[in-house]
Design a protein around this motif. Structure first.
Motif, PDB file in Angstrom:
ATOM      1  N   ILE A 197       1.314  -1.367   0.342  1.00 60.68           N
ATOM      2  CA  ILE A 197       0.164  -0.420   0.408  1.00 60.68           C
ATOM      3  C   ILE A 197       0.654   1.308   0.245  1.00 60.68           C
ATOM      4  CG2 ILE A 197      -1.977   1.288   1.328  1.00 60.68           C
ATOM      5  CD1 ILE A 197      -2.712  -1.447   1.932  1.00 60.68           C
ATOM      6  N   ARG A 198       1.436   1.458   1.052  1.00 61.67           N
ATOM      7  CA  ARG A 198       2.447   2.612   0.447  1.00 61.67           C
ATOM      8  C   ARG A 198       3.269   2.643  -0.065  1.00 61.67           C
ATOM      9  NH1 ARG A 198       3.619  -0.316   6.038  1.00 61.67           N
ATOM     10  NH2 ARG A 198       5.893  -1.058   5.480  1.00 61.67           N
ATOM     11  N   ASN A 199       3.854   1.667  -1.235  1.00 58.77           N
ATOM     12  CA  ASN A 199       5.419   2.224  -2.153  1.00 58.77           C
ATOM     13  C   ASN A 199       3.684   2.886  -3.159  1.00 58.77           C
ATOM     14  OD1 ASN A 199       7.243   1.887  -0.840  1.00 58.77           O
ATOM     15  ND2 ASN A 199       7.453  -0.355  -0.987  1.00 58.77           N
ATOM     16  N   ALA A 200       2.831   1.254  -3.829  1.00 55.69           N
ATOM     17  CA  ALA A 200       2.313   1.862  -4.187  1.00 55.69           C
ATOM     18  C   ALA A 200       1.187   3.785  -4.484  1.00 55.69           C
ATOM     19  CB  ALA A 200       0.958   1.246  -4.484  1.00 55.69           C
ATOM     20  N   ARG A 201       1.526   3.457  -3.191  1.00 57.37           N
ATOM     21  CA  ARG A 201       0.574   5.293  -2.904  1.00 57.37           C
ATOM     22  C   ARG A 201       1.613   6.204  -3.536  1.00 57.37           C
ATOM     23  NH1 ARG A 201      -2.723   4.720   1.520  1.00 57.37           N
ATOM     24  NH2 ARG A 201      -5.028   5.174   0.604  1.00 57.37           N
ATOM     25  N   LYS A 202       3.401   6.250  -2.805  1.00 61.74           N
ATOM     26  CA  LYS A 202       3.971   7.027  -3.497  1.00 61.74           C
ATOM     27  C   LYS A 202       4.287   7.251  -4.989  1.00 61.74           C
ATOM     28  CE  LYS A 202       7.152   4.686   0.053  1.00 61.74           C
ATOM     29  NZ  LYS A 202       9.013   4.203   0.232  1.00 61.74           N
ATOM     30  N   LEU A 203       3.780   7.142  -6.132  1.00 69.95           N
ATOM     31  CA  LEU A 203       3.924   6.374  -7.786  1.00 69.95           C
ATOM     32  C   LEU A 203       2.880   7.397  -7.746  1.00 69.95           C
ATOM     33  CD1 LEU A 203       5.063   5.567  -9.707  1.00 69.95           C
ATOM     34  CD2 LEU A 203       3.543   3.725  -9.972  1.00 69.95           C
ATOM     35  N   TYR A 204       1.997   7.739  -6.744  1.00 74.94           N
ATOM     36  CA  TYR A 204       0.512   8.844  -7.032  1.00 74.94           C
ATOM     37  C   TYR A 204       0.978  10.081  -7.968  1.00 74.94           C
ATOM     38  CZ  TYR A 204      -3.545   6.005  -6.260  1.00 74.94           C
ATOM     39  OH  TYR A 204      -4.871   5.328  -6.740  1.00 74.94           O
ATOM     40  N   PRO A 205       2.460  11.020  -6.817  1.00 68.70           N
ATOM     41  CA  PRO A 205       2.641  11.987  -7.071  1.00 68.70           C
ATOM     42  C   PRO A 205       2.901  12.434  -9.075  1.00 68.70           C
ATOM     43  CG  PRO A 205       3.567  11.999  -5.678  1.00 68.70           C
ATOM     44  CD  PRO A 205       2.882  10.585  -5.916  1.00 68.70           C
ATOM     45  N   LEU A 206       3.665  11.263  -9.287  1.00 69.92           N
ATOM     46  CA  LEU A 206       4.143  10.758 -10.643  1.00 69.92           C
ATOM     47  C   LEU A 206       3.409  10.511 -11.834  1.00 69.92           C
ATOM     48  CD1 LEU A 206       6.947  11.223 -12.861  1.00 69.92           C
ATOM     49  CD2 LEU A 206       7.215   8.831 -11.382  1.00 69.92           C
ATOM     50  N   VAL A 207       2.480  10.084 -11.395  1.00 70.28           N
ATOM     51  CA  VAL A 207       1.223   9.837 -11.617  1.00 70.28           C
ATOM     52  C   VAL A 207       0.338  10.625 -12.625  1.00 70.28           C
ATOM     53  CG1 VAL A 207      -0.529   7.638 -12.415  1.00 70.28           C
ATOM     54  CG2 VAL A 207       1.111   6.988 -12.169  1.00 70.28           C
TER      55      VAL A 207
ATOM     56  N   THR B 175      -5.107   2.600  -7.240  1.00 65.30           N
ATOM     57  CA  THR B 175      -6.239   2.359  -6.700  1.00 65.30           C
ATOM     58  C   THR B 175      -6.887   1.703  -7.198  1.00 65.30           C
ATOM     59  OG1 THR B 175      -6.807   5.087  -7.960  1.00 65.30           O
ATOM     60  CG2 THR B 175      -8.700   3.942  -6.694  1.00 65.30           C
ATOM     61  N   GLN B 176      -7.665   0.842  -7.799  1.00 64.47           N
ATOM     62  CA  GLN B 176      -7.888  -0.757  -7.420  1.00 64.47           C
ATOM     63  C   GLN B 176      -7.013  -1.383  -6.691  1.00 64.47           C
ATOM     64  OE1 GLN B 176      -9.425  -2.297 -11.036  1.00 64.47           O
ATOM     65  NE2 GLN B 176      -9.631  -0.401 -12.097  1.00 64.47           N
ATOM     66  N   ARG B 177      -5.753  -1.433  -7.087  1.00 58.48           N
ATOM     67  CA  ARG B 177      -4.876  -1.983  -6.114  1.00 58.48           C
ATOM     68  C   ARG B 177      -4.337  -1.819  -4.389  1.00 58.48           C
ATOM     69  NH1 ARG B 177      -4.827  -6.275  -7.479  1.00 58.48           N
ATOM     70  NH2 ARG B 177      -3.459  -7.039  -5.681  1.00 58.48           N
TER      71      ARG B 177
ATOM     72  N   GLN C 274      -7.687  -3.055  -3.111  1.00 60.33           N
ATOM     73  CA  GLN C 274      -7.767  -4.129  -2.941  1.00 60.33           C
ATOM     74  C   GLN C 274      -6.695  -4.712  -1.265  1.00 60.33           C
ATOM     75  OE1 GLN C 274      -9.261  -7.062  -4.150  1.00 60.33           O
ATOM     76  NE2 GLN C 274      -8.700  -8.046  -2.445  1.00 60.33           N
ATOM     77  N   HIS C 275      -5.802  -3.977  -1.275  1.00 57.25           N
ATOM     78  CA  HIS C 275      -4.936  -4.221  -0.717  1.00 57.25           C
ATOM     79  C   HIS C 275      -4.974  -3.898   0.763  1.00 57.25           C
ATOM     80  CE1 HIS C 275      -1.676  -6.731  -2.680  1.00 57.25           C
ATOM     81  NE2 HIS C 275      -2.006  -5.419  -3.658  1.00 57.25           N
ATOM     82  N   GLU C 276      -5.764  -2.758   0.587  1.00 55.20           N
ATOM     83  CA  GLU C 276      -6.333  -2.060   2.199  1.00 55.20           C
ATOM     84  C   GLU C 276      -7.290  -2.829   3.105  1.00 55.20           C
ATOM     85  OE1 GLU C 276      -7.369   1.993   1.315  1.00 55.20           O
ATOM     86  OE2 GLU C 276      -5.982   2.522   1.631  1.00 55.20           O
ATOM     87  N   LYS C 277      -8.145  -3.161   1.789  1.00 58.51           N
ATOM     88  CA  LYS C 277      -9.641  -4.637   2.211  1.00 58.51           C
ATOM     89  C   LYS C 277      -8.656  -5.158   2.990  1.00 58.51           C
ATOM     90  CE  LYS C 277     -13.260  -7.080   0.599  1.00 58.51           C
ATOM     91  NZ  LYS C 277     -14.388  -7.195  -0.289  1.00 58.51           N
ATOM     92  N   THR C 278      -7.478  -6.324   2.219  1.00 62.05           N
ATOM     93  CA  THR C 278      -6.840  -7.527   2.855  1.00 62.05           C
ATOM     94  C   THR C 278      -6.339  -7.343   3.823  1.00 62.05           C
ATOM     95  OG1 THR C 278      -6.427  -8.501   0.771  1.00 62.05           O
ATOM     96  CG2 THR C 278      -5.404  -8.752   2.280  1.00 62.05           C
ATOM     97  N   ALA C 279      -5.978  -5.905   4.004  1.00 64.10           N
ATOM     98  CA  ALA C 279      -4.687  -5.557   5.616  1.00 64.10           C
ATOM     99  C   ALA C 279      -6.208  -5.446   6.670  1.00 64.10           C
ATOM    100  CB  ALA C 279      -4.699  -4.796   5.523  1.00 64.10           C
ATOM    101  N   TRP C 280      -7.356  -5.197   5.944  1.00 66.33           N
ATOM    102  CA  TRP C 280      -8.252  -4.774   7.541  1.00 66.33           C
ATOM    103  C   TRP C 280      -8.436  -5.990   7.854  1.00 66.33           C
ATOM    104  CZ3 TRP C 280     -13.732  -6.284   4.949  1.00 66.33           C
ATOM    105  CH2 TRP C 280     -14.652  -6.490   6.275  1.00 66.33           C
ATOM    106  N   MET C 281      -9.341  -7.628   6.730  1.00 65.84           N
ATOM    107  CA  MET C 281      -9.282  -8.898   7.131  1.00 65.84           C
ATOM    108  C   MET C 281      -8.129  -9.166   8.008  1.00 65.84           C
ATOM    109  SD  MET C 281     -10.370  -9.959   3.812  1.00 65.84           S
ATOM    110  CE  MET C 281     -12.093  -9.335   2.498  1.00 65.84           C
ATOM    111  N   LEU C 282      -7.312  -8.970   7.484  1.00 66.09           N
ATOM    112  CA  LEU C 282      -6.091 -10.140   8.310  1.00 66.09           C
ATOM    113  C   LEU C 282      -5.731  -8.898  10.203  1.00 66.09           C
ATOM    114  CD1 LEU C 282      -3.203  -9.892   5.008  1.00 66.09           C
ATOM    115  CD2 LEU C 282      -4.259 -11.482   6.639  1.00 66.09           C
ATOM    116  N   ARG C 283      -6.274  -8.134  10.186  1.00 62.70           N
ATOM    117  CA  ARG C 283      -6.092  -7.396  11.532  1.00 62.70           C
ATOM    118  C   ARG C 283      -7.060  -8.189  12.132  1.00 62.70           C
ATOM    119  NH1 ARG C 283      -6.329  -2.509   9.027  1.00 62.70           N
ATOM    120  NH2 ARG C 283      -3.930  -2.065   8.161  1.00 62.70           N
TER     121      ARG C 283
END
Length: 156
Positions: A115-125, A138-140, A143-152
């Motif tokens: 999540i953190r590494n995907a978010r870092k790419l937004y400014p350039l994109v 956005t889609q990735r 999905q990863h935030e939903k999965t992180a929530w489930m694991l938590r």
């Protein structure tokens, strides 16, 4: 190969592809770890975790293909080796974890790294007006935030 003229500057395409290759390395590393945990989980929550990990690694297997194909659409080479992934990712390999709660903790940590590494790419994109990559990110992230929530939730 013909030159690429898709409205994104050549340097921006290269930089975005490098960021996507980071996402690819993270996603594939997390896929491998999740698959290993699927095979090796034991204990009272075996069935629940075995099935949950299968759902997660299956989703990641599909995601790495989408990410790699976006790298190619930008005219760059997608990473394709364990050693290339290992050099780039912060996600640790499965080193024989047998405790189910530790598996959950490590997978949660891996999801958050992605999540953190995907978010870092937004400014350039955004600067490059690369809507296709922004949509992929956005889609990735969703999905990863939903999965992180489930694991938590499993750890609560």
């Amino acid at each position: 190969m013909n030159s690429i003229n898709i409205g994104i500057d050549s340097q921006d395409r290269q930089d975005i592809a490098a960021g996507l290759n980071q996402l690819l390395a993270d996603s594939y590393s997390l896929y491998l770890k999740t698959h290993s945990f699927h095979w090796n989980v034991t204990g009272p929550m075996f069935n629940t975790l075995h099935l949950m990990f299968e759902t997660q690694y299956t989703e990641l297997a599909l995601a790495v293909d989408v990410i790699a194909e976006r790298v190619r659409a930008l005219g760059e080479r997608a990473l394709g080796s364990y050693s290339a992934y290992a050099k780039r990712t912060e996600i640790s390999e499965d080193n024989g974890v047998t405790d189910a709660n530790e598996m959950l903790k490590q997978l949660l940590e891996g999801q958050e790294i992605v999540i953190r590494n995907a978010r870092k790419l937004y400014p350039l994109v955004e600067k490059a007006n690369d809507e296709a990559t922004a949509d992929l990110l956005t889609q990735r992230i969703q999905q990863h935030e939903k999965t992180a929530w489930m694991l938590r939730s499993m750890l609560a």
